[in-house]
Each structure stands twice: as structure tokens, then as C-alpha cells.
Design a protein around this motif. Structure first.
Motif, PDB file in Angstrom:
ATOM      1  N   ASN A 186       8.480  -6.411  -3.046  1.00 46.22           N
ATOM      2  CA  ASN A 186       9.270  -5.314  -3.592  1.00 46.22           C
ATOM      3  C   ASN A 186       8.517  -4.655  -4.759  1.00 46.22           C
ATOM      4  OD1 ASN A 186       9.917  -6.645  -6.111  1.00 46.22           O
ATOM      5  ND2 ASN A 186      11.563  -7.749  -5.067  1.00 46.22           N
ATOM      6  N   GLU A 187       9.090  -3.606  -5.297  1.00 41.86           N
ATOM      7  CA  GLU A 187       8.414  -2.830  -6.346  1.00 41.86           C
ATOM      8  C   GLU A 187       8.131  -3.655  -7.593  1.00 41.86           C
ATOM      9  OE1 GLU A 187       9.509   0.986  -9.052  1.00 41.86           O
ATOM     10  OE2 GLU A 187       9.760   1.243  -6.888  1.00 41.86           O
ATOM     11  N   ASN A 188       9.079  -4.466  -8.034  1.00 39.98           N
ATOM     12  CA  ASN A 188       8.846  -5.291  -9.219  1.00 39.98           C
ATOM     13  C   ASN A 188       7.734  -6.308  -8.984  1.00 39.98           C
ATOM     14  OD1 ASN A 188      10.780  -3.973 -10.715  1.00 39.98           O
ATOM     15  ND2 ASN A 188      12.345  -5.535 -10.432  1.00 39.98           N
ATOM     16  N   GLN A 189       7.714  -6.902  -7.807  1.00 37.54           N
ATOM     17  CA  GLN A 189       6.647  -7.840  -7.466  1.00 37.54           C
ATOM     18  C   GLN A 189       5.298  -7.127  -7.451  1.00 37.54           C
ATOM     19  OE1 GLN A 189       8.457  -9.152  -3.803  1.00 37.54           O
ATOM     20  NE2 GLN A 189       9.091 -11.109  -4.723  1.00 37.54           N
ATOM     21  N   PHE A 190       5.287  -5.917  -6.919  1.00 38.96           N
ATOM     22  CA  PHE A 190       4.066  -5.114  -6.898  1.00 38.96           C
ATOM     23  C   PHE A 190       3.533  -4.882  -8.318  1.00 38.96           C
ATOM     24  CE2 PHE A 190       2.177  -0.823  -7.180  1.00 38.96           C
ATOM     25  CZ  PHE A 190       1.074  -0.992  -6.356  1.00 38.96           C
ATOM     26  N   MET A 222       0.822  -1.209   0.000  1.00 37.26           N
ATOM     27  CA  MET A 222       0.000   0.000   0.000  1.00 37.26           C
ATOM     28  C   MET A 222       0.861   1.266   0.000  1.00 37.26           C
ATOM     29  SD  MET A 222      -3.017  -1.045  -0.410  1.00 37.26           S
ATOM     30  CE  MET A 222      -3.973   0.435  -0.164  1.00 37.26           C
ATOM     31  N   LEU A 223       2.161   1.113   0.192  1.00 41.64           N
ATOM     32  CA  LEU A 223       3.053   2.270   0.175  1.00 41.64           C
ATOM     33  C   LEU A 223       3.456   2.664  -1.244  1.00 41.64           C
ATOM     34  CD1 LEU A 223       5.374   1.304   3.163  1.00 41.64           C
ATOM     35  CD2 LEU A 223       3.362   2.793   3.176  1.00 41.64           C
ATOM     36  N   TYR A 224       3.305   1.739  -2.197  1.00 39.95           N
ATOM     37  CA  TYR A 224       3.665   2.045  -3.579  1.00 39.95           C
ATOM     38  C   TYR A 224       2.555   2.843  -4.249  1.00 39.95           C
ATOM     39  CZ  TYR A 224       7.199  -1.614  -3.076  1.00 39.95           C
ATOM     40  OH  TYR A 224       8.258  -2.373  -2.647  1.00 39.95           O
ATOM     41  N   PRO A 225       2.908   3.885  -4.994  1.00 37.44           N
ATOM     42  CA  PRO A 225       1.864   4.579  -5.756  1.00 37.44           C
ATOM     43  C   PRO A 225       1.415   3.665  -6.896  1.00 37.44           C
ATOM     44  CG  PRO A 225       4.027   5.521  -6.232  1.00 37.44           C
ATOM     45  CD  PRO A 225       4.224   4.495  -5.160  1.00 37.44           C
ATOM     46  N   PRO A 226       0.122   3.441  -7.050  1.00 39.73           N
ATOM     47  CA  PRO A 226      -0.339   2.495  -8.070  1.00 39.73           C
ATOM     48  C   PRO A 226       0.092   2.868  -9.484  1.00 39.73           C
ATOM     49  CG  PRO A 226      -2.195   3.694  -7.118  1.00 39.73           C
ATOM     50  CD  PRO A 226      -0.979   4.047  -6.323  1.00 39.73           C
ATOM     51  N   GLU A 227       0.346   4.151  -9.716  1.00 39.46           N
ATOM     52  CA  GLU A 227       0.721   4.611 -11.055  1.00 39.46           C
ATOM     53  C   GLU A 227       2.045   4.026 -11.536  1.00 39.46           C
ATOM     54  OE1 GLU A 227       0.176   6.876  -8.451  1.00 39.46           O
ATOM     55  OE2 GLU A 227      -1.946   7.102  -8.915  1.00 39.46           O
ATOM     56  N   ILE A 228       2.871   3.491 -10.614  1.00 37.20           N
ATOM     57  CA  ILE A 228       4.142   2.916 -11.066  1.00 37.20           C
ATOM     58  C   ILE A 228       3.913   1.678 -11.923  1.00 37.20           C
ATOM     59  CG2 ILE A 228       5.468   3.877  -9.148  1.00 37.20           C
ATOM     60  CD1 ILE A 228       5.595   1.025  -7.962  1.00 37.20           C
ATOM     61  N   ALA A 229       2.724   1.142 -11.891  1.00 37.89           N
ATOM     62  CA  ALA A 229       2.406  -0.025 -12.716  1.00 37.89           C
ATOM     63  C   ALA A 229       1.806   0.368 -14.066  1.00 37.89           C
ATOM     64  CB  ALA A 229       1.441  -0.942 -11.972  1.00 37.89           C
ATOM     65  N   LEU A 283      -6.184   1.567 -11.460  1.00 36.14           N
ATOM     66  CA  LEU A 283      -5.105   0.959 -10.684  1.00 36.14           C
ATOM     67  C   LEU A 283      -5.219   1.255  -9.191  1.00 36.14           C
ATOM     68  CD1 LEU A 283      -2.047   1.294 -13.071  1.00 36.14           C
ATOM     69  CD2 LEU A 283      -3.527  -0.687 -12.652  1.00 36.14           C
ATOM     70  N   GLN A 284      -5.868   2.341  -8.826  1.00 37.10           N
ATOM     71  CA  GLN A 284      -6.114   2.594  -7.404  1.00 37.10           C
ATOM     72  C   GLN A 284      -6.995   1.490  -6.827  1.00 37.10           C
ATOM     73  OE1 GLN A 284      -7.645   6.594  -7.161  1.00 37.10           O
ATOM     74  NE2 GLN A 284      -5.721   7.484  -7.862  1.00 37.10           N
ATOM     75  N   ARG A 285      -8.034   1.114  -7.576  1.00 35.91           N
ATOM     76  CA  ARG A 285      -8.920   0.025  -7.143  1.00 35.91           C
ATOM     77  C   ARG A 285      -8.163  -1.308  -7.153  1.00 35.91           C
ATOM     78  NH1 ARG A 285     -11.931  -0.659 -11.320  1.00 35.91           N
ATOM     79  NH2 ARG A 285     -10.978  -2.630 -11.826  1.00 35.91           N
ATOM     80  N   THR A 286      -7.364  -1.516  -8.188  1.00 42.90           N
ATOM     81  CA  THR A 286      -6.602  -2.762  -8.295  1.00 42.90           C
ATOM     82  C   THR A 286      -5.659  -2.923  -7.109  1.00 42.90           C
ATOM     83  OG1 THR A 286      -6.743  -2.682 -10.709  1.00 42.90           O
ATOM     84  CG2 THR A 286      -5.034  -4.097  -9.769  1.00 42.90           C
ATOM     85  N   GLN A 287      -5.026  -1.831  -6.673  1.00 44.94           N
ATOM     86  CA  GLN A 287      -4.139  -1.899  -5.523  1.00 44.94           C
ATOM     87  C   GLN A 287      -4.905  -2.312  -4.263  1.00 44.94           C
ATOM     88  OE1 GLN A 287      -2.395   1.814  -4.222  1.00 44.94           O
ATOM     89  NE2 GLN A 287      -0.577   0.753  -3.469  1.00 44.94           N
ATOM     90  N   GLU A 288      -6.082  -1.762  -4.075  1.00 37.40           N
ATOM     91  CA  GLU A 288      -6.901  -2.137  -2.923  1.00 37.40           C
ATOM     92  C   GLU A 288      -7.285  -3.613  -2.997  1.00 37.40           C
ATOM     93  OE1 GLU A 288     -10.123   0.649  -3.044  1.00 37.40           O
ATOM     94  OE2 GLU A 288      -8.795   2.359  -2.691  1.00 37.40           O
ATOM     95  N   GLU A 289      -7.603  -4.097  -4.196  1.00 40.14           N
ATOM     96  CA  GLU A 289      -7.931  -5.507  -4.372  1.00 40.14           C
ATOM     97  C   GLU A 289      -6.717  -6.385  -4.080  1.00 40.14           C
ATOM     98  OE1 GLU A 289      -9.392  -5.493  -8.386  1.00 40.14           O
ATOM     99  OE2 GLU A 289     -11.387  -4.813  -7.768  1.00 40.14           O
ATOM    100  N   LEU A 290      -5.566  -5.983  -4.586  1.00 36.81           N
ATOM    101  CA  LEU A 290      -4.343  -6.744  -4.357  1.00 36.81           C
ATOM    102  C   LEU A 290      -4.033  -6.838  -2.864  1.00 36.81           C
ATOM    103  CD1 LEU A 290      -1.865  -8.223  -5.455  1.00 36.81           C
ATOM    104  CD2 LEU A 290      -0.776  -5.985  -5.780  1.00 36.81           C
ATOM    105  N   ALA A 291      -4.309  -5.784  -2.144  1.00 36.37           N
ATOM    106  CA  ALA A 291      -4.045  -5.770  -0.695  1.00 36.37           C
ATOM    107  C   ALA A 291      -4.895  -6.795   0.053  1.00 36.37           C
ATOM    108  CB  ALA A 291      -4.270  -4.373  -0.123  1.00 36.37           C
ATOM    109  N   THR A 292      -6.006  -7.233  -0.534  1.00 36.40           N
ATOM    110  CA  THR A 292      -6.818  -8.277   0.106  1.00 36.40           C
ATOM    111  C   THR A 292      -6.298  -9.680  -0.210  1.00 36.40           C
ATOM    112  OG1 THR A 292      -8.428  -8.570  -1.700  1.00 36.40           O
ATOM    113  CG2 THR A 292      -8.865  -6.799  -0.099  1.00 36.40           C
ATOM    114  N   LEU A 293      -5.361  -9.765  -1.153  1.00 35.76           N
ATOM    115  CA  LEU A 293      -4.847 -11.064  -1.589  1.00 35.76           C
ATOM    116  C   LEU A 293      -3.446 -11.373  -1.075  1.00 35.76           C
ATOM    117  CD1 LEU A 293      -5.936 -10.773  -5.328  1.00 35.76           C
ATOM    118  CD2 LEU A 293      -7.013 -12.216  -3.581  1.00 35.76           C
ATOM    119  N   ILE A 294      -2.628 -10.342  -0.881  1.00 37.62           N
ATOM    120  CA  ILE A 294      -1.223 -10.515  -0.516  1.00 37.62           C
ATOM    121  C   ILE A 294      -1.005 -10.000   0.904  1.00 37.62           C
ATOM    122  CG2 ILE A 294       1.165  -9.820  -1.042  1.00 37.62           C
ATOM    123  CD1 ILE A 294      -0.020 -11.777  -3.062  1.00 37.62           C
TER     124      ILE A 294
END
Length: 148
Positions: free
Chosen positions: A81-85, A7-14, A65-76
Motif C-alpha cells: 500500500n501507499e504507506n508501505q511504499f 511502480m504505480l505510485y509516483p515516487p514524489e509521494i515519498a 527517488l525515481q532511481r530509488t523506486q526502481e531499486e525498490l522494485a528489484t527488492l519487493i
């Protein structure tokens, strides 16, 4: 459950990686799931005949991607690291939370079963469809990024 570092990564990096994987369509089209889609895989409030330019498409992607990050946070549940994110954001953006909740892959990641992750990740490619090769190639790019 603790708040993991993803959740610390800005979703825009993806954005750039996912835009490359999705490809750009200025004109709305029906995706394989039958949903109207535009830009870089955006499906919310899209109708036949809709048109966007690349700038608008990137804005839609960044919001998605903001929504996707929130969804990912429920799975992981582990620190990544950043590349994994970025790799995981691409995977979840492609499949969506509902499907991803049923996938073994996320449990393997959370348990640190890295050999199993390498084996299972490429299997999520819609075997037997005309999209199989493209999805397999995407999965391999994500997997390479995940482990780099």
C-alpha cells in the motif's frame, strides 16, 4: 516475476517524509560514509563548497527517488500500500540498493512474515556509532508508517 503495484505510485509521494528524515543542508558536507552530500541526502555529483536552496534540493530529491523506486522494485515482489511504499522508499534511500540486497528484511516482507518484519526493521541502525539513536528513531518512524 510479475510487475508489482509499487511502480504505480509516483515516487514524489515519498518526498516530504524522506526530507523530514534526512534533514536539509544547503551546504555540501561529508556524510558518515564519506561521500559529499547536499540538500536532503543527495550524493550524486556533489563537491565541497556546493550550495543549494530548498527548491533545488527538492528537485534533486525527486530525481533521486525515481532511481530509488526502481531499486525498490528489484527488492519487493508483493503488492504494497501507499504507506508501505513511502516507508520502504525511505529505508532504501537511506541505505542504498547494494546494502539492501543483503538484508533479511526484504525477504520477510515478500513472504509476509509481519512479526519478523516488526522485530528486524529497527535493527538497521548502525549499532555502536554516534548515528545509532537517530537511525533507530528513523527506523521506528518508518516501521510505524509501514504498519499504519
Amino acid at each position: 516475476m510479475r510487475k508489482q503495484n509499487l511502480m504505480l505510485y509516483p515516487p514524489e509521494i515519498a518526498s516530504n517524509f524522506i526530507a523530514e528524515q534526512e534533514g536539509f543542508s544547503a551546504l555540501a558536507y561529508r556524510c558518515p560514509a564519506g561521500r559529499w552530500t547536499i540538500g536532503f541526502g543527495h550524493t550524486g555529483d556533489v563537491h565541497e563548497g556546493d550550495v543549494v536552496n530548498k527548491g533545488e534540493a527538492y528537485k534533486l530529491l525527486d530525481r533521486d527517488l525515481q532511481r530509488t523506486q526502481e531499486e525498490l522494485a528489484t527488492l519487493i515482489y508483493i503488492d504494497i500500500n501507499e504507506n508501505q511504499f513511502v516507508a520502504l522508499m525511505s529505508f532504501v534511500y537511506n541505505f542504498g540498493l547494494i546494502k539492501c540486497r543483503t538484508y533479511r528484511l526484504f525477504g520477510m516482507i515478500n513472504r509476509g512474515e509481519w512479526d519478523n518484519v516488526r522485530t528486524w526493521w529497527p535493527k538497521y541502525c548502525s549499532p555502536g556509532t554516534k548515528y545509532e539513536k537517530g537511525l533507530r528513531d528513523r527506523r521506528m518512524r518508518e516501521l510505524e508508517l509501514f504498519f499504519s
